[in-house]
Design an enzyme around this catalytic site. Sequence first.
Site: not given
Ligand code: NAD
Length: 292
Positions: A24, A73, A135, A157, A236, A257
């Site tokens: 960022s 957050k 999440g 989920n 991503y 992503g």
């Molecule tokens: P989080 O820890 O808040 O949520 C994790 C989610 O993944 C939950 O819904 C959980 O149940 C699920 N999960 C975990 N293991 C799993 C499995 N084996 N099978 C199926 N579902 C499973 O995480 P977050 O902050 O919501 O991030 C989730 C993803 O999004 C990560 O890969 C993160 O890097 C990505 N992300 C991308 C951006 C972006 O700008 N593109 C922004 C935030 C997060």
Amino acid sequence: MAERINGHTELVGLMAYPIRHSSSPAMQNEAFAKLGYDLAYLAFEIGADEIEDAVKAIRTLKMRGSNVSMPNKTIVGQYLDELSPAAELCGAVNTIVNKDGHLTGHITDGIGFMAALKDNNIDAIGKKMTIVGCGGAATAIEIQAALDGVAEMSIFNIKDGFFERGIETVKKINEKTDCRATLYDLADLDQLKKEMDESYLFVNATGAGMHPLEDVSVVPDKSFFRPELIVVDVPYSPLETKMRRMAKEVGCKTMNGLGMMLFQGSAAFELWTGTPMPIEHMKQILNISYDD
Ligand code: NAD
């Protein structure tokens, strides 16, 4: 930098722990410089026990604002004066705007996701989407999509600790927006197939596909996809997940992503400056391609 920083330069922060890996600062400072804003963006290692003092410092130092990330957050909202409707519904803040000492908390992850869709000519408004995840990222997307006018949303989920959060999200969406949302167990594969078959858009908003879950796909096999379904990943790194590789083989239009990452930053930039980031310039500088 010597030309950029002077006695008038205002500070924008990023408060999280850990945070030294973040892209960022490079992204925001590049956009400030390109558009000639007298602002500088710096990352601060701030944990949950320091965030209250850090918010006070935003007022004291008359900072323009700040981004916040984990672990702050979901806890920073209580120290702010106001929350945007999406931040209120998500129970999370990633952007703070300081207007003469009045601090407003926003969540730009969902705004960024919807803007990335639009930039890629994907229009889910009035249509049905199926999304996996309860999440942080998923909740922000689900709330914003519902506020923006997605008509129907099927959320899946696994039955882990996040499932309860999904129940709350569905309740809020059905009570506060015109979108009709339903939560299902991801283990119910017949239901997943049915909801995907009826959807315009399918989104993986979980950690599945991203390190350390590179070998995990939320969709078991190719038979779940049809060529007309648009398939979007929130992870991503790596850029191509197992799930999206299957969707591409079937002929689906897909998106990774990086678009959400870029546009959530642009939405924060716009909240601080009144102008979106110079998107085409940023795509070029950051070597970002997400419409693959
Ligand atoms: P989080 O820890 O808040 O949520 C994790 C989610 O993944 C939950 O819904 C959980 O149940 C699920 N999960 C975990 N293991 C799993 C499995 N084996 N099978 C199926 N579902 C499973 O995480 P977050 O902050 O919501 O991030 C989730 C993803 O999004 C990560 O890969 C993160 O890097 C990505 N992300 C991308 C951006 C972006 O700008 N593109 C922004 C935030 C997060």
